[in-house]
Design a protein around this motif. Structure first.
Motif, PDB file in Angstrom:
ATOM      1  N   LEU A  82       0.811  -1.206   0.000  1.00  0.00           N
ATOM      2  CA  LEU A  82       0.000   0.000   0.000  1.00  0.00           C
ATOM      3  C   LEU A  82       0.847   1.259   0.000  1.00  0.00           C
ATOM      4  CD1 LEU A  82      -2.676  -0.965   2.694  1.00  0.00           C
ATOM      5  CD2 LEU A  82      -2.849  -1.202   0.211  1.00  0.00           C
ATOM      6  N   GLU A  83       0.244   2.349  -0.414  1.00  0.00           N
ATOM      7  CA  GLU A  83       0.885   3.656  -0.291  1.00  0.00           C
ATOM      8  C   GLU A  83       1.258   3.866   1.172  1.00  0.00           C
ATOM      9  OE1 GLU A  83      -0.215   7.837  -2.295  1.00  0.00           O
ATOM     10  OE2 GLU A  83      -1.674   7.147  -0.821  1.00  0.00           O
ATOM     11  N   GLY A  84       2.507   4.150   1.438  1.00  0.00           N
ATOM     12  CA  GLY A  84       2.981   4.278   2.808  1.00  0.00           C
ATOM     13  C   GLY A  84       3.802   3.083   3.256  1.00  0.00           C
ATOM     14  N   GLY A  85       3.755   1.966   2.489  1.00  0.00           N
ATOM     15  CA  GLY A  85       4.648   0.841   2.750  1.00  0.00           C
ATOM     16  C   GLY A  85       4.043  -0.345   3.472  1.00  0.00           C
ATOM     17  N   ALA A  86       2.783  -0.274   3.903  1.00  0.00           N
ATOM     18  CA  ALA A  86       2.172  -1.396   4.614  1.00  0.00           C
ATOM     19  C   ALA A  86       1.668  -2.455   3.640  1.00  0.00           C
ATOM     20  CB  ALA A  86       1.011  -0.903   5.479  1.00  0.00           C
ATOM     21  N   GLY A  87       1.510  -3.688   4.137  1.00  0.00           N
ATOM     22  CA  GLY A  87       0.912  -4.743   3.337  1.00  0.00           C
ATOM     23  C   GLY A  87      -0.590  -4.538   3.229  1.00  0.00           C
ATOM     24  N   THR A  88      -1.223  -5.232   2.303  1.00  0.00           N
ATOM     25  CA  THR A  88      -2.662  -5.059   2.104  1.00  0.00           C
ATOM     26  C   THR A  88      -3.488  -5.729   3.196  1.00  0.00           C
ATOM     27  OG1 THR A  88      -2.889  -7.064   0.762  1.00  0.00           O
ATOM     28  CG2 THR A  88      -2.320  -5.010  -0.397  1.00  0.00           C
ATOM     29  N   GLY A  89      -2.935  -6.772   3.840  1.00  0.00           N
ATOM     30  CA  GLY A  89      -3.684  -7.509   4.842  1.00  0.00           C
ATOM     31  C   GLY A  89      -4.731  -8.432   4.256  1.00  0.00           C
ATOM     32  N   ILE A  90      -4.750  -8.589   2.941  1.00  0.00           N
ATOM     33  CA  ILE A  90      -5.746  -9.420   2.257  1.00  0.00           C
ATOM     34  C   ILE A  90      -5.031 -10.465   1.411  1.00  0.00           C
ATOM     35  CG2 ILE A  90      -7.600  -9.443   0.526  1.00  0.00           C
ATOM     36  CD1 ILE A  90      -8.205  -6.544   1.386  1.00  0.00           C
ATOM     37  N   VAL A  91      -5.458 -11.711   1.538  1.00  0.00           N
ATOM     38  CA  VAL A  91      -4.914 -12.790   0.717  1.00  0.00           C
ATOM     39  C   VAL A  91      -6.011 -13.279  -0.219  1.00  0.00           C
ATOM     40  CG1 VAL A  91      -3.952 -15.112   0.704  1.00  0.00           C
ATOM     41  CG2 VAL A  91      -3.297 -13.512   2.508  1.00  0.00           C
ATOM     42  N   LEU A  92      -5.756 -13.239  -1.502  1.00  0.00           N
ATOM     43  CA  LEU A  92      -6.717 -13.693  -2.500  1.00  0.00           C
ATOM     44  C   LEU A  92      -6.250 -15.008  -3.098  1.00  0.00           C
ATOM     45  CD1 LEU A  92      -7.416 -10.328  -4.357  1.00  0.00           C
ATOM     46  CD2 LEU A  92      -8.906 -11.474  -2.723  1.00  0.00           C
ATOM     47  N   ILE A  93      -7.148 -15.991  -3.131  1.00  0.00           N
ATOM     48  CA  ILE A  93      -6.836 -17.282  -3.726  1.00  0.00           C
ATOM     49  C   ILE A  93      -7.623 -17.392  -5.025  1.00  0.00           C
ATOM     50  CG2 ILE A  93      -6.831 -19.777  -3.392  1.00  0.00           C
ATOM     51  CD1 ILE A  93      -7.023 -19.209  -0.373  1.00  0.00           C
ATOM     52  N   GLY A  94      -6.931 -17.358  -6.126  1.00  0.00           N
ATOM     53  CA  GLY A  94      -7.595 -17.397  -7.418  1.00  0.00           C
ATOM     54  C   GLY A  94      -7.084 -16.292  -8.317  1.00  0.00           C
ATOM     55  N   ASP A  95      -7.769 -16.078  -9.418  1.00  0.00           N
ATOM     56  CA  ASP A  95      -7.382 -15.011 -10.337  1.00  0.00           C
ATOM     57  C   ASP A  95      -8.640 -14.475 -10.998  1.00  0.00           C
ATOM     58  OD1 ASP A  95      -8.039 -17.072 -12.036  1.00  0.00           O
ATOM     59  OD2 ASP A  95      -6.070 -17.259 -12.961  1.00  0.00           O
ATOM     60  N   LEU A  96      -8.453 -13.532 -11.914  1.00  0.00           N
ATOM     61  CA  LEU A  96      -9.570 -12.960 -12.662  1.00  0.00           C
ATOM     62  C   LEU A  96      -9.297 -13.213 -14.145  1.00  0.00           C
ATOM     63  CD1 LEU A  96     -10.144  -9.579 -10.774  1.00  0.00           C
ATOM     64  CD2 LEU A  96     -11.531 -11.643 -10.659  1.00  0.00           C
ATOM     65  N   PRO A  97      -9.851 -14.280 -14.684  1.00  0.00           N
ATOM     66  CA  PRO A  97      -9.572 -14.646 -16.079  1.00  0.00           C
ATOM     67  C   PRO A  97      -9.799 -13.493 -17.040  1.00  0.00           C
ATOM     68  CG  PRO A  97     -10.778 -16.399 -14.991  1.00  0.00           C
ATOM     69  CD  PRO A  97     -10.767 -15.236 -14.046  1.00  0.00           C
ATOM     70  N   GLY A  98      -8.812 -13.276 -17.889  1.00  0.00           N
ATOM     71  CA  GLY A  98      -8.884 -12.210 -18.876  1.00  0.00           C
ATOM     72  C   GLY A  98      -8.383 -10.876 -18.370  1.00  0.00           C
ATOM     73  N   LYS A  99      -8.259 -10.736 -17.058  1.00  0.00           N
ATOM     74  CA  LYS A  99      -7.770  -9.482 -16.482  1.00  0.00           C
ATOM     75  C   LYS A  99      -6.475  -9.692 -15.698  1.00  0.00           C
ATOM     76  CE  LYS A  99     -12.248  -7.220 -16.341  1.00  0.00           C
ATOM     77  NZ  LYS A  99     -13.228  -6.439 -15.538  1.00  0.00           N
ATOM     78  N   CYS A 100      -6.449 -10.758 -14.915  1.00  0.00           N
ATOM     79  CA  CYS A 100      -5.227 -11.092 -14.174  1.00  0.00           C
ATOM     80  C   CYS A 100      -5.150 -12.611 -14.092  1.00  0.00           C
ATOM     81  CB  CYS A 100      -5.249 -10.460 -12.785  1.00  0.00           C
ATOM     82  SG  CYS A 100      -3.694 -10.627 -11.863  1.00  0.00           S
ATOM     83  N   ASP A 101      -4.465 -13.218 -15.062  1.00  0.00           N
ATOM     84  CA  ASP A 101      -4.341 -14.666 -15.134  1.00  0.00           C
ATOM     85  C   ASP A 101      -3.030 -15.104 -14.499  1.00  0.00           C
ATOM     86  OD1 ASP A 101      -6.701 -15.499 -16.814  1.00  0.00           O
ATOM     87  OD2 ASP A 101      -5.799 -14.031 -18.154  1.00  0.00           O
ATOM     88  N   ARG A 102      -3.128 -15.864 -13.427  1.00  0.00           N
ATOM     89  CA  ARG A 102      -1.914 -16.373 -12.799  1.00  0.00           C
ATOM     90  C   ARG A 102      -1.460 -17.635 -13.524  1.00  0.00           C
ATOM     91  NH1 ARG A 102      -0.686 -18.066  -6.471  1.00  0.00           N
ATOM     92  NH2 ARG A 102       1.552 -18.318  -6.789  1.00  0.00           N
ATOM     93  N   GLU A 103      -0.349 -17.530 -14.210  1.00  0.00           N
ATOM     94  CA  GLU A 103       0.170 -18.637 -14.998  1.00  0.00           C
ATOM     95  C   GLU A 103       1.339 -19.302 -14.274  1.00  0.00           C
ATOM     96  OE1 GLU A 103      -1.284 -19.559 -17.641  1.00  0.00           O
ATOM     97  OE2 GLU A 103      -2.469 -17.820 -18.252  1.00  0.00           O
ATOM     98  N   SER A 104       1.405 -20.618 -14.358  1.00  0.00           N
ATOM     99  CA  SER A 104       2.568 -21.352 -13.878  1.00  0.00           C
ATOM    100  C   SER A 104       3.603 -21.412 -14.990  1.00  0.00           C
ATOM    101  CB  SER A 104       2.169 -22.768 -13.450  1.00  0.00           C
ATOM    102  OG  SER A 104       1.281 -22.738 -12.364  1.00  0.00           O
ATOM    103  N   ALA A 105       4.839 -21.701 -14.608  1.00  0.00           N
ATOM    104  CA  ALA A 105       5.888 -21.827 -15.615  1.00  0.00           C
ATOM    105  C   ALA A 105       5.547 -22.979 -16.560  1.00  0.00           C
ATOM    106  CB  ALA A 105       7.229 -22.092 -14.942  1.00  0.00           C
TER     107      ALA A 105
END
Length: 218
Positions: free
Chosen positions: A151-174
């Motif tokens: 976050l702005e100021g250097g802190a972590g978001t405090g939120i963990v997201l499991i998954g992705d948003l197909p077509g917008k943010c696709d988490r690909e493996s090698a």
């Protein structure tokens, strides 16, 4: 220590939004909130990287910029577009050296989070896009890397997201061919916030970087 809210994708098959468990296996989606618990990691737990003649605490501008032969120093502050060379351990059998270039940190819309259910209401997603290269030439096929939002100021978001948003943010493996020096692929890490904007991304895997992450800022 910041409390972390865990949000996973809702069980809606039509959305095609899957959860990633250890080593990339799919599990049943379920929304949950556990302020003190850590989320089921999309990748295997981090392990200390194998000893190397390349020191992660190398001095000088070349180390901070991620030169081909030097590991980027812990705590290095980079800009989006900069390349960092990093020791990486996906499992006990898959270890090596990678180069990560954060290519963009993009803000999404609150509506994008609908697939994550009621617990995601009021959250704004951010997409951390990156290129990952195999620098050491070891077998890192099917390995998965995730960067965390800052976050702005250097802190972590405090939120963990499991998954992705197909077509917008696709988490690909090698890919399977990610076994030789120079091999590369592109992927995206999804993060979110309910308050201050996400202005940076960080790599904090391994003993040397857990307390002094490498950070990319816009």
């Amino acid at each position: 220590m910041h409390k972390r809210r865990i949000v996973s994708a809702a069980a809606v098959v039509a959305l095609g939004l899957g959860l990633s468990a250890c080593n990339g296996d799919d599990t049943d989606p379920a929304a949950k909130e556990s302020p003190q618990a850590s989320a089921p990691a999309p990748s295997a737990p981090s392990e200390p990287s194998a000893p190397s003649s390349e020191s992660p605490a190398a001095d000088g501008d070349d180390a901070a910029a991620g030169g081909e032969g030097d590991a980027t120093a812990p705590g290095a502050e980079l800009k989006v577009g900069d390349r960092a060379v990093l020791p990486f351990a996906y499992t006990s059998d898959k270890k090596g050296t990678i180069a990560v270039t954060v290519t963009a940190i993009e803000k999404g819309a609150e509506a994008d989070m609908a697939a994550f259910g009621d617990k995601a209401k009021g959250m704004t997603p951010y997409f951390i896009k990156m290129k990952v290269e195999n620098v050491g030439g070891t077998d890192l096929s099917y390995a998965s890397l995730k960067l965390d939002g800052v976050l702005e100021g250097g802190a972590g978001t405090g939120i963990v997201l499991i998954g992705d948003l197909p077509g917008k943010c696709d988490r690909e493996s090698a890919p399977r061919e990610f076994t030789t020096k120079g091999a590369s692929y592109e992927t995206c890490s999804l993060t979110a916030t309910k308050g201050a904007p996400v202005t940076a991304a960080q790599f904090d895997e391994g003993d040397a970087y857990s307390d002094s992450p490498v950070v990319w800022t816009n």
